[in-house]
Design a protein around this motif. Structure first.
Motif, short mmCIF file in Angstrom:
data_model
loop_
_atom_site.label_atom_id
_atom_site.label_comp_id
_atom_site.label_asym_id
_atom_site.label_seq_id
_atom_site.Cartn_x
_atom_site.Cartn_y
_atom_site.Cartn_z
N ALA A 101 72.68 -53.57 91.34
CA ALA A 101 72.97 -52.74 92.52
C ALA A 101 74.32 -52.04 92.31
O ALA A 101 75.27 -52.63 91.79
CB ALA A 101 73.02 -53.62 93.77
N LEU A 102 74.39 -50.79 92.74
CA LEU A 102 75.61 -50.01 92.59
C LEU A 102 76.18 -49.64 93.95
O LEU A 102 75.44 -49.33 94.88
CB LEU A 102 75.32 -48.72 91.80
N ASP A 103 77.49 -49.69 94.05
CA ASP A 103 78.17 -49.15 95.23
C ASP A 103 78.44 -47.66 94.98
O ASP A 103 78.52 -47.21 93.85
CB ASP A 103 79.49 -49.88 95.47
N GLY A 104 78.59 -46.92 96.06
CA GLY A 104 78.92 -45.51 95.91
C GLY A 104 77.93 -44.57 96.54
O GLY A 104 76.73 -44.86 96.60
N LYS A 105 78.45 -43.47 97.02
CA LYS A 105 77.64 -42.44 97.68
C LYS A 105 78.25 -41.08 97.35
O LYS A 105 79.46 -40.88 97.50
CB LYS A 105 77.64 -42.68 99.19
N VAL A 106 77.43 -40.14 96.88
CA VAL A 106 77.91 -38.80 96.55
C VAL A 106 77.16 -37.77 97.37
O VAL A 106 75.94 -37.88 97.57
CB VAL A 106 77.78 -38.50 95.04
N HIS A 107 77.88 -36.77 97.83
CA HIS A 107 77.30 -35.71 98.65
C HIS A 107 77.73 -34.36 98.07
O HIS A 107 78.92 -34.04 98.02
CB HIS A 107 77.79 -35.85 100.10
N PHE A 108 76.74 -33.58 97.61
CA PHE A 108 77.00 -32.26 97.04
C PHE A 108 76.55 -31.19 98.03
O PHE A 108 75.43 -31.23 98.54
CB PHE A 108 76.24 -32.08 95.73
N THR A 109 77.41 -30.23 98.30
CA THR A 109 77.04 -29.10 99.16
C THR A 109 77.54 -27.79 98.55
O THR A 109 78.55 -27.76 97.83
CB THR A 109 77.65 -29.24 100.57
N GLY A 110 76.83 -26.71 98.84
CA GLY A 110 77.22 -25.39 98.33
C GLY A 110 76.38 -24.30 98.96
O GLY A 110 75.39 -24.57 99.65
N HIS A 111 76.77 -23.07 98.73
CA HIS A 111 76.08 -21.89 99.27
C HIS A 111 75.99 -21.94 100.80
O HIS A 111 74.92 -21.76 101.39
CB HIS A 111 74.68 -21.74 98.68
N ASP A 112 77.11 -22.17 101.41
CA ASP A 112 77.16 -22.17 102.87
C ASP A 112 77.60 -20.77 103.34
O ASP A 112 78.74 -20.37 103.15
CB ASP A 112 78.15 -23.24 103.36
N HIS A 113 76.66 -20.06 103.95
CA HIS A 113 76.93 -18.68 104.42
C HIS A 113 77.19 -18.64 105.91
O HIS A 113 77.06 -17.58 106.55
CB HIS A 113 75.75 -17.77 104.06
N GLY A 114 77.56 -19.77 106.48
CA GLY A 114 77.89 -19.83 107.89
C GLY A 114 76.87 -20.55 108.74
O GLY A 114 77.12 -20.86 109.90
N THR A 115 75.71 -20.87 108.15
CA THR A 115 74.66 -21.57 108.91
C THR A 115 74.37 -22.95 108.30
O THR A 115 73.33 -23.54 108.57
CB THR A 115 73.36 -20.74 108.92
N GLY A 116 75.26 -23.43 107.50
CA GLY A 116 75.06 -24.71 106.82
C GLY A 116 74.73 -24.49 105.35
O GLY A 116 74.26 -23.41 104.95
N PRO A 117 74.98 -25.50 104.51
CA PRO A 117 74.77 -25.34 103.07
C PRO A 117 73.30 -25.24 102.67
O PRO A 117 72.46 -25.97 103.19
CB PRO A 117 75.42 -26.60 102.50
N ILE A 118 73.02 -24.33 101.77
CA ILE A 118 71.68 -24.20 101.20
C ILE A 118 71.45 -25.30 100.17
O ILE A 118 70.39 -25.89 100.08
CB ILE A 118 71.49 -22.80 100.58
N LEU A 119 72.50 -25.54 99.39
CA LEU A 119 72.47 -26.65 98.45
C LEU A 119 73.07 -27.87 99.16
O LEU A 119 74.26 -27.87 99.51
CB LEU A 119 73.28 -26.31 97.19
N ASP A 120 72.27 -28.89 99.39
CA ASP A 120 72.72 -30.04 100.19
C ASP A 120 71.99 -31.28 99.69
O ASP A 120 70.79 -31.44 99.91
CB ASP A 120 72.43 -29.79 101.67
N MET A 121 72.72 -32.16 99.02
CA MET A 121 72.09 -33.34 98.44
C MET A 121 73.02 -34.54 98.52
O MET A 121 74.20 -34.45 98.19
CB MET A 121 71.72 -33.10 96.97
N THR A 122 72.47 -35.69 98.97
CA THR A 122 73.21 -36.94 99.04
C THR A 122 72.45 -38.01 98.28
O THR A 122 71.25 -38.21 98.49
CB THR A 122 73.40 -37.41 100.50
N LEU A 123 73.16 -38.70 97.38
CA LEU A 123 72.60 -39.82 96.63
C LEU A 123 73.34 -41.08 97.05
O LEU A 123 74.57 -41.11 97.08
CB LEU A 123 72.78 -39.60 95.12
N TYR A 124 72.60 -42.15 97.36
CA TYR A 124 73.24 -43.38 97.82
C TYR A 124 72.32 -44.58 97.57
O TYR A 124 71.13 -44.41 97.26
CB TYR A 124 73.59 -43.29 99.30
#
Length: 284
Positions: A101-124
């Protein structure tokens, strides 16, 4: 069935029950052989995922960011993410297999044009399964499907999904305490991993190498599901089998004498009862 018929089969039933007790110690001995007494005490899982992705994410096009939580760290120089092993939730399964088992959580976001990120990914809640020289990385995820640079896709979710399955440069040997480290240089997403990444990468896109580092305390003997290194520890396994076999034979003789004694008592009792019933006319 009359009472005399029931009386006649009673010794057979008792003998069957006692015979079952003869087999039980042998089965238990077989289960005990090869038990894993070792523990995972420390370790890390190191992976840069894909360096070009990291550059793209924080670059002028995506203008995104990375959020690291729950113990995961990232090296600015190597761009490697280091996930600490949660020893309390990890387990050695065999001589060359483990669930980590691994600890840790990563959240990647990008391409936010004002309505929220188009690229949105969380690994946990990441987990690593090692069987021989095969490593599988499982993850829970929340990820937005990739449509294009200006359209927000649907958010997808998954639990314990196999994101990556690779061949390590060597199989572990947990037959003794110590440190173990192995690397996979060729890393690709599984078909499920493509979904985890929202279709951003396919199964033919090569990712960064990954490394698993473990420290164990105690030993793991006996067989293994993974068929990893099998040379070490064979002597002690043979000795354990011989001892178990000798003990089982001794138990067998003891039980046999117990069965014969009980059957003798039943035979004497029912023989006398039959003679008494015969003389009294209860039996024609």
């Amino acid at each position: 069935m009359n009472r005399f018929t029931r009386a006649a089969i009673a010794p057979v039933v008792v003998a069957s029950v006692l015979a079952g007790s003869v087999v039980a110690p042998q089965s238990q001995a077989a289960e005990d052989v090869g038990a894993c007494k070792g523990l995972i005490t420390d370790g890390t899982f190191d992976w840069a995922i894909k360096e070009s992705f990291q550059n793209y994410l924080v670059g002028k096009i995506a203008k995104g960011k990375m959020e690291l939580n729950e113990g995961v760290k990232r090296s600015d120089s190597t761009k490697v993410f280091t996930f600490p092993v949660n020893a309390a939730k990890s387990k050695l399964e065999g001589k060359s297999s483990a669930t980590i088992a691994l600890d840790g959580k990563v959240h990647f976001t990008g391409h936010d044009h004002g309505t929220g990120p188009i690229l949105d990914m969380t690994l946990y809640d990441l987990k690593v399964e090692v069987i021989g020289d095969t490593l599988t990385l499982y993850t829970d995820y929340d990820s937005r499907a990739f449509v294009d640079m200006s359209t927000k896709g649907d958010m997808m979710h998954g639990d314990d999904e196999p994101m990556v399955r690779v061949k390590l440069d060597k199989a572990p040997d947990f037959s003794k305490s110590g440190a173990f480290s192995a690397t996979a240089k060729k890393v690709f997403l599984t078909k499920t991993g493509v979904d985890v990444w929202g279709g951003f990468y396919d199964t033919e896109t090569e990712l960064a190498p990954l490394t698993i580092n473990l420290t164990t305390d105690g030993t793991c003997d006996g067989g293994d599901n993974g068929g990893g290194q099998g040379g070490n520890g064979s002597g002690s396994g043979a000795g354990s089998s011989a001892d178990s076999g000798s003990s089982a034979v001794e138990n067998l003789w003891d039980k046999m004498f117990e069965v014969l004694g009980v059957l003798g008592l039943f035979a004497g009792f029912f023989g006398g009862f039959y003679a008494f019933a015969k003389t009294r006319g209860f039996i024609p």
